[in-house]
Design a protein around this motif. Sequence first.
Motif, mmCIF file in Angstrom:
data_model
loop_
_atom_site.group_PDB
_atom_site.id
_atom_site.type_symbol
_atom_site.label_atom_id
_atom_site.label_comp_id
_atom_site.label_asym_id
_atom_site.label_seq_id
_atom_site.Cartn_x
_atom_site.Cartn_y
_atom_site.Cartn_z
ATOM 1 N N UNK A 157 6.456 3.022 -6.558
ATOM 2 C CA UNK A 157 6.934 2.468 -6.949
ATOM 3 C C UNK A 157 7.881 2.285 -6.030
ATOM 4 N N UNK A 158 8.144 2.082 -4.797
ATOM 5 C CA UNK A 158 8.529 2.048 -3.784
ATOM 6 C C UNK A 158 7.858 0.084 -3.997
ATOM 7 N N UNK A 159 7.365 -0.028 -3.945
ATOM 8 C CA UNK A 159 6.353 -0.971 -3.331
ATOM 9 C C UNK A 159 6.267 -2.147 -4.621
ATOM 10 N N UNK A 160 7.496 -1.100 -5.481
ATOM 11 C CA UNK A 160 7.491 -2.131 -7.306
ATOM 12 C C UNK A 160 6.822 -1.762 -8.266
ATOM 13 N N UNK A 161 5.600 -1.141 -7.667
ATOM 14 C CA UNK A 161 4.650 -1.005 -9.010
ATOM 15 C C UNK A 161 5.400 -0.019 -10.362
ATOM 16 N N UNK A 162 4.725 -0.391 -11.120
ATOM 17 C CA UNK A 162 4.969 -0.431 -12.696
ATOM 18 C C UNK A 162 3.783 0.646 -13.475
ATOM 19 N N UNK A 163 1.798 0.271 -13.049
ATOM 20 C CA UNK A 163 1.446 0.886 -13.756
ATOM 21 C C UNK A 163 1.043 1.287 -12.376
ATOM 22 N N UNK A 164 0.480 2.496 -12.747
ATOM 23 C CA UNK A 164 0.252 3.768 -11.156
ATOM 24 C C UNK A 164 -0.984 3.724 -10.543
ATOM 25 N N UNK A 165 -1.751 3.964 -12.351
ATOM 26 C CA UNK A 165 -3.567 2.921 -12.316
ATOM 27 C C UNK A 165 -4.270 2.606 -11.482
ATOM 28 N N UNK A 166 -3.335 0.853 -11.617
ATOM 29 C CA UNK A 166 -3.477 -0.114 -11.173
ATOM 30 C C UNK A 166 -3.365 0.107 -10.048
ATOM 31 N N UNK A 167 -2.162 0.065 -9.298
ATOM 32 C CA UNK A 167 -1.872 0.383 -8.450
ATOM 33 C C UNK A 167 -2.823 1.475 -7.296
ATOM 34 N N UNK A 168 -2.800 2.103 -7.983
ATOM 35 C CA UNK A 168 -4.540 3.417 -7.195
ATOM 36 C C UNK A 168 -5.463 2.150 -6.917
ATOM 37 N N UNK A 169 -6.055 1.673 -8.081
ATOM 38 C CA UNK A 169 -7.496 1.389 -8.243
ATOM 39 C C UNK A 169 -7.363 -0.057 -7.516
ATOM 40 N N UNK A 170 -5.633 -1.049 -7.147
ATOM 41 C CA UNK A 170 -5.721 -1.673 -6.582
ATOM 42 C C UNK A 170 -5.805 -1.142 -4.985
ATOM 43 N N UNK A 171 -5.341 -0.035 -4.513
ATOM 44 C CA UNK A 171 -4.967 0.485 -2.562
ATOM 45 C C UNK A 171 -6.878 1.528 -2.756
ATOM 46 N N UNK A 172 -7.589 1.417 -3.624
ATOM 47 C CA UNK A 172 -9.122 2.397 -3.204
ATOM 48 C C UNK A 172 -9.498 1.074 -2.731
ATOM 49 N N UNK A 173 -9.744 -0.202 -3.128
ATOM 50 C CA UNK A 173 -10.509 -0.594 -3.154
ATOM 51 C C UNK A 173 -10.620 -1.573 -1.420
ATOM 52 N N UNK A 174 -9.382 -1.535 -0.825
ATOM 53 C CA UNK A 174 -9.727 -1.885 0.598
ATOM 54 C C UNK A 174 -8.952 -0.277 1.564
ATOM 55 N N UNK A 175 -9.502 0.269 2.758
ATOM 56 C CA UNK A 175 -8.988 1.859 2.747
ATOM 57 C C UNK A 175 -7.949 1.653 3.797
ATOM 58 N N UNK A 176 -7.794 0.003 4.152
ATOM 59 C CA UNK A 176 -5.973 -0.011 4.929
ATOM 60 C C UNK A 176 -4.850 -0.097 4.010
ATOM 61 N N UNK A 177 -5.375 -0.101 2.706
ATOM 62 C CA UNK A 177 -3.948 -0.180 1.939
ATOM 63 C C UNK A 177 -3.326 0.585 2.096
ATOM 64 N N UNK A 178 -3.748 1.645 1.727
ATOM 65 C CA UNK A 178 -2.798 3.122 1.511
ATOM 66 C C UNK A 178 -2.786 3.130 3.127
ATOM 67 N N UNK A 179 -2.849 2.661 4.261
ATOM 68 C CA UNK A 179 -2.021 3.527 5.171
ATOM 69 C C UNK A 179 -0.983 2.093 5.508
ATOM 70 N N UNK A 180 -1.440 0.970 5.052
ATOM 71 C CA UNK A 180 -0.594 0.225 5.185
ATOM 72 C C UNK A 180 0.663 -0.078 4.467
ATOM 73 N N UNK A 181 0.674 1.050 3.069
ATOM 74 C CA UNK A 181 1.502 1.512 2.013
ATOM 75 C C UNK A 181 2.776 2.238 2.795
ATOM 76 N N UNK A 182 2.167 3.632 3.160
ATOM 77 C CA UNK A 182 2.543 4.410 4.694
ATOM 78 C C UNK A 182 3.335 3.827 5.865
ATOM 79 N N UNK A 183 3.494 2.717 5.871
ATOM 80 C CA UNK A 183 3.745 2.415 7.115
ATOM 81 C C UNK A 183 2.649 2.797 8.026
ATOM 82 N N UNK A 184 1.653 3.201 8.496
ATOM 83 C CA UNK A 184 0.897 4.127 8.626
ATOM 84 C C UNK A 184 0.219 3.419 9.863
ATOM 85 N N UNK A 185 0.111 2.412 10.417
ATOM 86 C CA UNK A 185 -1.198 1.428 10.788
ATOM 87 C C UNK A 185 -0.155 0.571 11.766
#
Length: 185
Positions: A157-185
Amino acid sequence: MSTADYLQGRGAHDIVIVKRNQKKLRRQLKSLPWKQIPLQGRTRNAGHGRSEIRRIKVATVNNLLFPGARQAVQIKRRRTYRKTGKTTVKTIYAVTSLTAEQATPAQLSSLVRNHWKVEALHHIRDTTFTEDASQLRTGNAPRAMAAWRNLAVGALRLTGATNIAAALRHNAREPRRPLALLRLT
């Protein structure tokens, strides 16, 4: 001991949305003389592809089938969907241990609205993460998983996602995306 009894014993208050599965209490609330009670508040909102008007009436009560109930609330919610023009009207009932001196109709309306925000998070956790189907039942595991799910929803939600399921799918496609989302890279 019910949750309401526990809260009352701790000096806390509650507000509870009365759902259709609480048939006797709901029937009791519906039978109150709502037509004789004047309208005590009205709000208008727009968003999520619809406009909404909520009207609230509140009655002081003493003998409801709910421990400690001091006020009964009726909210009529009228929604008009922009795309279709379809209008729906739904009546919501609630009870609270707050007295009329402790909470105005406007404050009760706000409390009910905030309750729906919590319910919306639970809805996401159940439909997107299928939390109710989880096999985790012991120790701290259910609570820990709920915390991780809340973290995921909040971060998206902090990134502006309104559809959580779609945002989860988007982030699951690339292993680095969730880490970047949490600013861990």
